[in-house]
Design an enzyme around this catalytic site. Structure first.
Site, mmCIF file in Angstrom:
data_model
loop_
_atom_site.group_PDB
_atom_site.id
_atom_site.type_symbol
_atom_site.label_atom_id
_atom_site.label_comp_id
_atom_site.label_asym_id
_atom_site.label_seq_id
_atom_site.Cartn_x
_atom_site.Cartn_y
_atom_site.Cartn_z
ATOM 1 N N GLY A 1 -12.058 80.306 147.934
ATOM 2 C CA GLY A 1 -11.340 81.530 147.589
ATOM 3 C C GLY A 1 -11.113 81.695 146.094
ATOM 4 O O GLY A 1 -11.934 81.299 145.261
ATOM 5 N N SER A 2 -9.960 82.250 145.748
ATOM 6 C CA SER A 2 -9.706 82.640 144.355
ATOM 7 C C SER A 2 -9.505 81.484 143.396
ATOM 8 O O SER A 2 -9.399 81.708 142.184
ATOM 9 C CB SER A 2 -8.488 83.568 144.299
#
Length: 580
Positions: free
Chosen positions: A303-304
Site C-alpha cells: 500500500g501507501s
C-alpha cells in the site's frame, strides 16, 4: 546253558588262569601292564579336554572378531546412539538469555522378537500412556523386526512407571530433547527441531545448514557441550512486540498481525514476531496458520508505504524537490482504469502535501516523471524486487509484473502491483532514513563498523535528509499522528492496501501497515507493523492510521527505554520532564 551261566564259567576260568600255576613273576608283569594302560588313557583324556577348551575359545574369539568388523545393522531406520545423543548448541539472545537448550530424556523402544505376549504388553503400556495408539503399537510388537520405536521423549515419571511394569523386550534409549523456555515468544525466529533433534525451521535450521547436520550424518558430532549461538534478538523487546501484535490482532478483529524492530545502522533485527504463531515445544499445536511467518515468508502489497520509496526516487533523481508541486485536481485515466485519491483535496499539492495526504495522483505523476525503467531500477536497488539475503531460511521472493508498462509503474508507485515481504520493506525503509545505506538484515550480532563494510549506498545523503523531514512532517501533521510517543520523536508513513479476493480488489478488506523511524531527527531504529484484514481500529477507523499506527506507538513506548533511547522534551529537547 543260559547266558548268565556262561558268563560265570568264563569269569571262573579267568580267575584260575590268573593264579592257578603259582608263578608270581608272571602275575606281576600282567598287573604292571594294566597300570601303564590306565596312565596312557588318563593322559589322552586330559589332552582331549585341553583341545576341547582351546577349540571352544577359538570359536568364541572368532565370533567376537566377526562381530567387531561387521557393518552395523540398520533396523527401522534408527541411527546409532551416539548420533541420537549429539548435542545442539544453546541459542541465546543478545544479552545472554536462553532461547533454546538441550535437556536429557529417554525414548521407549521394543524388541519384538523378545516380546512374550503382545496383547498383555499393550494393555500394560496403556495404563501409563493413556493416549497410546493401541492398534499401531500392537502391530509393531507383532512385527518380525528387531527394533521398533514406541514413544519418543518420555517424562521421568513415565519411564519409572513403565520400568515398574517389568515387560520383557521393552527398553529405553537416552536422547536429547530441545527445550524453548520462552515458548511462543520468538517462535518464528528461533524455529524448532524434529523428534530426532534436527533443525527444520528458523535459526535452528540455519545452525544445521552451517555444518552441524553434515557432521551428525557422518557421526562426527558428540555429546560434548557446544559453544552457544548468540542472536541479535533482545528478548525483552521481542516479548513486547509479540504481546502488542497479539493484543492488536484480537482487539481489531484481524486475521493476522506482525511487527519488526531493526537497528538502522547495523541491520540487526532486535525483535520480529508474527501472529498467529505456535509453541516450538509443541510445533503441531500451531497448525499451518501458526507456522506461517508473515514478516519474512509472506508477500503482500504494502500500500501507501511504497509512496515513501516513490518520493525518495523522485527526489534522488534530481527531477523533483520538496518545493515542487503537482496538480492533483483530476483523476488519472489510463488503460481502462481510473486513479483517484482516497481523501482527495482536488487542488495542486506540494511534495510534502502529497506525502501528508497520501495522494495517489500526485505520487503517480512523480513516478511518471522519473520513467518506467528508472522506477524498476530504483526498487531493485533498494532490494524490494529480489529475495532478501539473511540467515533466516523462511524468506519468500517478491512478485512483480513480467513486463513493466506505464499502468504498472503508476499503480506500483502507490503500492499496488508489487508484493514484497514486510521485513524487506522495513530494510528498504531504513535506507531512506539512515543516510542512504542499504544494509542486509541479520539475526546475529553485528557492529556498526562491520555493517559499514558491506553497506551499499542507494540514495544521496540529501535525499535521506529530505525523507526524514517528510516522515516527521507526516507524523505530526498527517496519518502518523496515532503513532506519536511523547519524547521519542516518531515519524513514519501509513499504508492501507485493498486485499485481492478472487482476483479482484475488495473495498471491505484491507492489509494495513505503518513504517516508522525513531528518533526521526537522529534515527536509531525502524519499526514496521502490519495487520491483516482488521474489522475495526481506534475510534472505529479501519485504515492503517487506526490500527497499524497504534501498534507501532505501543511498541516504541514500551521498548524505547530498553533500547537505550532517551526521551527528549521541550523545544530544544533539553527538558527532562514535561507536564501533561
Amino acid at each position: 546253558m543260559s547266558f548268565l551261566s556262561r558268563i560265570m564259567v568264563v569269569k571262573s576260568k579267568a580267575h584260575f588262569s590268573a593264579g592257578g600255576n603259582n608263578h608270581p613273576g608272571d602275575a606281576g608283569g600282567r598287573f604292571e601292564g594294566t597300570r601303564k594302560r590306565s596312565g596312557t588313557q588318563a593322559r589322552s583324556r586330559v589332552a582331549i579336554m585341553m583341545g576341547g577348551f582351546v577349540l571352544a575359545y577359538c570359536i568364541i574369539g572368532g565370533r567376537l572378531i566377526q562381530y567387531g568388523i561387521a557393518q552395523p545393522e540398520s533396523v527401522s531406520s534408527i541411527g546409532r546412539a551416539d548420533n541420537l545423543m549429539a548435542s545442539r548448541p544453546d541459542i541465546l539472545d543478545r544479552n545472554g538469555e536462553v532461547l533454546a537448550t538441550d535437556i536429557r530424556t529417554v525414548s521407549l523402544f521394543a524388541e519384538p522378537h523378545k516380546i512374550v505376549d503382545a496383547d498383555e504388553a499393550v494393555e500394560q503400556l496403556a495404563t501409563v500412556l493413556p493416549n497410546l495408539n493401541v492398534a499401531d503399537i500392537y502391530n509393531k510388537l507383532k512385527s518380525k523386526s528387531r527394533f521398533q520405536w514406541l514413544r519418543r521423549q518420555l517424562t521421568p515419571k513415565q519411564q519409572s512407571d513403565i520400568l515398574a511394569l517389568g515387560i520383557p523386550g521393552i527398553g529405553f534409549r537416552p536422547e536429547k530433547r530441545r527445550f524453548y523456555p520462552g515458548g511462543v515468544t520468538a517462535a518464528h525466529i528461533v524455529g524448532h527441531v524434529n523428534v530426532d533433534n534436527r533443525g527444520i525451521a528458523g535459526m535452528e535450521r540455519w545452525i544445521d545448514s552451517q555444518g552441524l547436520a553434515d557432521l551428525a550424518a557422518i557421526g562426527m558430532t558428540s555429546d560434548a557441550k557446544l559453544e552457544p549461538v548468540r542472536l541479535s534478538i533482545d528478548l525483552r523487546v521481542q516479548n513486547i512486540v509479540r504481546e502488542v501484535i497479539d493484543h492488536g490482532m484480537k482487539e481489531f478483529q484481524a486475521i493476522a498481525a506482525g511487527a519488526v524492530v531493526m537497528d538502522v545502522h547495523t541491520g540487526e533485527i532486535l525483535a520480529m514476531a508474527s501472529v498467529p504463531d505456535y509453541d516450538p515445544n509443541n510445533p503441531a499445536s500451531g497448525g499451518e496458520e501458526g507456522w506461517m511467518n508473515r514478516m519474512s515468508n509472506g508477500t503482500f502489497e504494502m500500500g501507501s508505504t511504497f509512496k515513501s520509496f516513490t518520493t525518495a526516487m523522485a527526489l534522488d533523481s534530481g527531477k523533483v524537490t520538496l518545493k515542487d508541486s503537482f496538480d492533483a485536481r483530476f483523476p488519472i485515466r489510463i488503460g481502462g482504469f481510473t486513479i483517484k485519491d482516497f481523501h482527495g483535496k482536488h487542488r495542486v499539492l506540494s511534495v510534502p502535501e502529497i506525502f501528508q495526504y497520501s495522494s495517489n495522483i500526485g505520487t503517480a505523476k512523480m513516478a511518471d516523471l522519473v520513467g518506467i525503467d528508472a522506477h524498476k531500477e530504483f526498487l531493485t536497488r533498494l532490494g524490494l524486487l529480489t529475495k532478501l539475503p539473511t540467515e533466516l531460511p523462511e524468506v519468500k521472493t517478491p512478485s512483480q509484473p513480467r513486463v513493466w508498462k506505464k499502468i504498472n509503474s503508476i499503480t506500483i508507485s502507490f503500492g499496488h502491483g508489487v508484493s514484497t515481504t514486510p521485513l524487506q520493506t522495513a530494510v528498504a525503509g531504513a535506507a531512506l532514513i539512515n543516510g542512504g545505506k542499504l544494509i542486509e538484515p541479520t539475526f546475529l550480532p553485528r557492529t556498526r563498523e562491520e555493517a559499514d563494510q558491506s553497506a551499499v549506498t542507494v540514495i544521496k545523503k540529501s535525499t535521506s535528509d529530505d525523507m526524514r523531514y517528510l516522515f516527521r512532517w507526516n507524523g505530526t501533521h498527517g496519518s502518523g499522528k496515532n503513532a506519536l510517543v511523547p519524547g521519542f520523536n516518531v515519524g513514519g508513513k501509513t499504508g492501507t492496501a485493498d486485499k485481492v479476493v478472487n482476483g479482484r480488489y475488495s473495498s471491505e478488506l484491507n492489509f494495513n501497515a505503518f513504517l516508522a523511524g525513531f528518533p526521526i531527527d537522529d534515527p536509531q531504529y525502524v519499526v514496521l507493523a502490519i495487520i491483516d484484514a482488521p474489522k475495526t481500529g481506534e475510534k472505529g477507523i479501519r485504515t492503517a492510521a487506526g490500527n497499524a499506527a497504534p501498534l507501532v506507538r505501543d511498541i516504541i513506548a514500551r521498548s524505547a527505554p530498553m533500547l537505550g533511547v532517551e526521551p527528549k522534551f521541550g523545544p530544544d529537547g533539553s527538558a527532562l520532564l514535561v507536564s501533561y
